[in-house]
Design an enzyme around this catalytic site. Structure first.
Site, PDB file in Angstrom:
ATOM      1  N   PHE A   1    -100.534 -57.630 -74.108  1.00  0.00           N
ATOM      2  CA  PHE A   1    -100.286 -58.934 -74.130  1.00  0.00           C
ATOM      3  C   PHE A   1     -99.296 -59.346 -72.820  1.00  0.00           C
ATOM      4  CE2 PHE A   1    -101.214 -58.404 -78.486  1.00  0.00           C
ATOM      5  CZ  PHE A   1    -102.345 -59.300 -78.548  1.00  0.00           C
ATOM      6  N   HIS A   2     -99.261 -58.363 -72.032  1.00  0.00           N
ATOM      7  CA  HIS A   2     -98.351 -58.714 -70.778  1.00  0.00           C
ATOM      8  C   HIS A   2     -99.211 -59.271 -70.067  1.00  0.00           C
ATOM      9  CE1 HIS A   2     -94.922 -57.550 -67.999  1.00  0.00           C
ATOM     10  NE2 HIS A   2     -95.846 -58.085 -67.199  1.00  0.00           N
TER      11      HIS A   2
ATOM     12  N   ARG B   1     -95.271 -43.328 -72.138  1.00  0.00           N
ATOM     13  CA  ARG B   1     -95.675 -42.987 -70.573  1.00  0.00           C
ATOM     14  C   ARG B   1     -94.015 -42.492 -70.242  1.00  0.00           C
ATOM     15  NH1 ARG B   1     -94.790 -49.069 -67.680  1.00  0.00           N
ATOM     16  NH2 ARG B   1     -92.797 -49.379 -68.666  1.00  0.00           N
TER      17      ARG B   1
ATOM     18  N   ASN C   1     -93.489 -44.350 -60.894  1.00  0.00           N
ATOM     19  CA  ASN C   1     -93.088 -45.731 -61.054  1.00  0.00           C
ATOM     20  C   ASN C   1     -91.908 -45.856 -61.890  1.00  0.00           C
ATOM     21  OD1 ASN C   1     -94.571 -48.432 -61.588  1.00  0.00           O
ATOM     22  ND2 ASN C   1     -93.874 -47.956 -63.585  1.00  0.00           N
ATOM     23  N   GLU C   2     -90.816 -46.540 -61.344  1.00  0.00           N
ATOM     24  CA  GLU C   2     -89.582 -46.693 -62.106  1.00  0.00           C
ATOM     25  C   GLU C   2     -89.055 -45.327 -62.402  1.00  0.00           C
ATOM     26  OE1 GLU C   2     -90.419 -49.563 -65.218  1.00  0.00           O
ATOM     27  OE2 GLU C   2     -90.395 -51.346 -63.576  1.00  0.00           O
TER      28      GLU C   2
ATOM     29  N   GLU D   1     -93.201 -55.768 -58.311  1.00  0.00           N
ATOM     30  CA  GLU D   1     -93.599 -56.420 -59.727  1.00  0.00           C
ATOM     31  C   GLU D   1     -92.754 -57.414 -60.329  1.00  0.00           C
ATOM     32  OE1 GLU D   1     -93.665 -53.737 -63.194  1.00  0.00           O
ATOM     33  OE2 GLU D   1     -94.484 -52.029 -61.898  1.00  0.00           O
TER      34      GLU D   1
ATOM     35  N   GLU E   1     -99.203 -52.501 -73.412  1.00  0.00           N
ATOM     36  CA  GLU E   1     -98.773 -53.852 -72.937  1.00  0.00           C
ATOM     37  C   GLU E   1    -100.054 -54.805 -72.840  1.00  0.00           C
ATOM     38  OE1 GLU E   1     -96.740 -52.564 -69.386  1.00  0.00           O
ATOM     39  OE2 GLU E   1     -94.855 -52.633 -70.500  1.00  0.00           O
TER      40      GLU E   1
END
Ligand code: GLA
Length: 654
Positions: free
Chosen positions: A346-347, A104, A142-143, A296, A344
């Site tokens: 397992f986030h 990303r 985003n960020e 977040e 992600e």
């Protein structure tokens, strides 16, 4: 209303799951979700062809469920078709490698094709949803933070430099290009910093970082303006992130957003995680100049180095309410539902792989209830009388090579001062040198700390001097006031910008090797750093007691006008620093939020509410400031309250 919810990615799930999602959101009391953050390839499956049906359906469904939407523009993650059609819109690393899709944030912010594609999708979204009743907030991108060193970036960098410096003589002077034959005679000779043979020119690197922050900001502003034009009633934000990789100066961005939104992920599993939470929240409040929004955090996860740490029972609630206590308008998470796959997978999420029958979802339901209960009272200000400086350009200047020590760590230095104040229970704000209104903001504080404020302008140095002369207490740490904003040393002895206010002159740096210490005559040990300090008017409070510096001043105190300026030359351990700062704050008449607390209990006051967090494993009895109500249970409180292990009590005064 307090916002409670998180990133929601319906595009990853079938519509049966959406129905369950909305039902579970209602059960948990979710009030807002961030939608579409990485949904570009679903919204625009091929260039110029849009598919909004699914977004229409989920927006309507959320609205029917009473859930508001922070609708994102998906521009952080261009789809694969973009890469193939516009390869020049992909970022190039300093080593000359052009990155490709597969992760990303793979875009070059200076590429016209990327900017045009971003504007196009944002315009489509604005036109279609600006008046949707579920829309509460625009969440642009985003960020922001992707770095690129390509030729398009080079040309944008040159335009920025021309605007900043005007002519090449000024740039050459500012960058000290006389060193190593770097004198530029044409603008076209200037490149972004790229892989080179040995150390780069630090002023070149510093200007590039400033440029990149401004360039990313321009990309944000472009989207913001077209969203505003489509529906001026809807506030626009983008989520800032605190992290070492971030190429953005958030203090400059803050005035460009309608609401400062911040992503924050503490990285320590022990009590340091709580101190980090407090730091992240206080810094966010500083950027916002008041209320902000936690956009977040991880519901049930702390990314410690090399391991994902699941939060202990109660910790999700404590962390979340801590952000609220420190000025957030709610608590939002990455993410609502844990994905089946993807990078992600397992986030953590509010609805984990195990489903809603899980500790994290059960805790989320309780948290949603608590936020609903607190909402009517939670809008007050956080009142602090001490402030710490935060300065992204100083951080950048202290990141390169060629510095006097390889372990200089700007965020760690700021964190240490904040942690000392945090442990002493002192409410703390942040101030931002270089920000418009810096001088006026200083007036709100009794004490200001400057850790590693390496770069400072003449104007800000004068403002800090006036702050002291007017009765303020200033504490300056080593590596502050060393250079001007271009990173050129202020000559005549360190810390050039603050010699007069401090009444000291530093003539030699003697950084300490890791693991070594230098004795101080009050019994403390200096770590990381020592220097040869000469006093020029200041009183010596502590002296070096070892090495060639024995007898030389280490900590000094200078009266100036109605105030006091301290200089702290050595690095200190946490306990030693805390003792010193306690002395300074006491002298300045600043008291902790609630004196005499057990060490495991943290007290934060916001408006009429006093939040008491028990981070320990045993019940703690906390004396209350007066009679009031338990804002979570409605129970009357007076005298003292027992805060349960891992629990939170919120007192509301009468
Ligand atoms: C960031 C991003 C999210 C997610 C989280 C967790 O803050 O904005 O998309 O990747 O980190 O890693």
């Amino acid at each position: 209303m307090l916002f409670f919810g998180g990133d929601y990615n319906p595009e990853q799930w079938s519509e049966e799951v959406w129905a369950e999602d909305v039902a579970l959101m209602r059960q948990a009391g979710v009030t807002m979700v961030s939608l579409g953050v990485f949904a570009w390839s679903h919204l625009e499956p091929e260039e110029g062809r849009f598919e909004f049906g699914w977004l229409d359906r989920i927006m309507d469904r959320l609205h029917e469920g009473g859930i508001r939407v922070a609708l994102a523009t998906p521009t952080a993650s261009p789809p694969p078709w973009f890469t193939l059609a516009h390869p020049e819109g992909l970022p190039v690393t300093a080593d000359g490698v052009r990155l490709t899709h597969g992760s990303r944030d793979t875009y070059c912010v200076s590429a016209p094709a990327y900017r045009a594609a971003a504007r196009r999708i944002a315009t489509e979204l604005a036109g279609r949803y600006a008046r949707h009743p579920a829309l509460a907030l625009w969440h642009v991108h985003n960020e922001y933070g992707t770095d690129c060193r390509c030729d398009l970036t080079a040309s944008a960098f040159r335009s920025w430099l021309q605007k900043k410096h005007g002519d090449l003589d000024t740039l050459n002077e500012s960058w000290t290009t006389a060193f190593w034959s770097q004198r530029y005679s044409e603008w076209a000779q200037i490149m972004p910093p790229r892989a080179t043979q040995y150390l780069p020119n630090p002023a070149h690197v510093l200007d590039f970082r400033r440029f990149l922050s401004d360039e990313l900001l321009a990309a944000f502003a472009e989207q913001r303006d077209l969203l505003r034009a489509a529906g001026p009633q809807v506030p626009v934000t983008t989520n800032f992130v605190q992290g070492g990789w971030v190429s953005v100066d958030h203090a400059r961005w803050a005035s460009e957003v309608d609401l400062v939104a911040v992503d924050h992920y503490p990285a320590a599993a022990d009590a340091e995680g709580e101190a980090e939470t407090a730091f992240g929240a206080d810094l966010a409040r500083g950027w916002a100049g008041g209320e902000w929004l936690l956009m977040e955090t991880a519901p049930n996860l702390i990314y410690t180095p090399g391991r994902m740490h699941a939060k202990e029972p109660g910790r999700l609630t404590r962390h979340s309410l801590n952000y609220v206590a420190r000025g957030s308008r709610g608590a939002m998470y990455f993410q609502w539902r844990q994905p089946r796959g993807g990078a992600e997978l397992f986030h953590s999420a509010l609805v984990p792989h195990a489903g809603p029958d899980s500790p994290v979802f059960r805790e989320a339901v309780g948290l949603g209830r608590a936020l609903r209960t607190l909402a009517p009272y939670a809008g007050g200000p956080v009142d602090a009388r001490v402030a710490v400086s935060w300065d992204a350009p100083s951080w950048w200047a202290l990141q390169g090579g060629g510095l006097p020590a390889a372990d200089i760590d700007y965020p760690a230095a700021v964190r240490q001062v904040h942690r000392a104040l945090y442990r002493s229970g002192v409410a703390t704000d942040f101030v931002f040198p270089g920000q418009e209104g810096f001088e006026a903001r200083l007036a709100a504080y009794r004490v200001v700390f400057l850790p590693h404020l390496f770069l400072v302008s003449d104007e800000d140095a004068a403002a800090l001097r006036d702050f002291v002369a007017g009765g303020g207490h200033l504490v300056v740490g080593h590596l502050s006031g060393i250079a001007d904003l271009a990173g050129r040393i202020r000559l005549g002895g360190y810390p050039g910008a603050f010699r007069d206010v401090l009444g000291v002159r530093v003539v030699e740096w003697r950084p300490l090797a890791p693991g070594t210490t230098i004795a101080l005559d009050n019994g403390d040990q200096g770590i990381r750093w020592s220097e040869r300090v000469e006093t020029a008017g200041a009183e010596t409070v502590v002296r070096y007691a070892g090495d060639v510096l024995a007898g030389a001043p280490a900590i000094t105190r200078n009266r100036l006008g109605d105030g006091v300026a301290w200089y702290v030359s050595p690095g200190l351990g946490d306990d030693d620093l805390r003792r010193l700062l306690d002395r300074v704050t006491a002298e300045a008449g600043v008291a902790p939020v609630l004196p005499g607390l057990p060490p495991e209990v943290e007290a934060v006051r916001r408006g009429d509410l006093l939040f008491l967090f028990n981070h320990g494993a045993t019940p703690e009895i906390v004396p209350l400031p007066g009679p009031g109500t338990d804002a979570l249970t409605g129970r009357a409180l007076s005298g003292a309250v027992t805060v349960q292990p891992g629990g939170v009590t919120v007192w509301r005064g009468e």
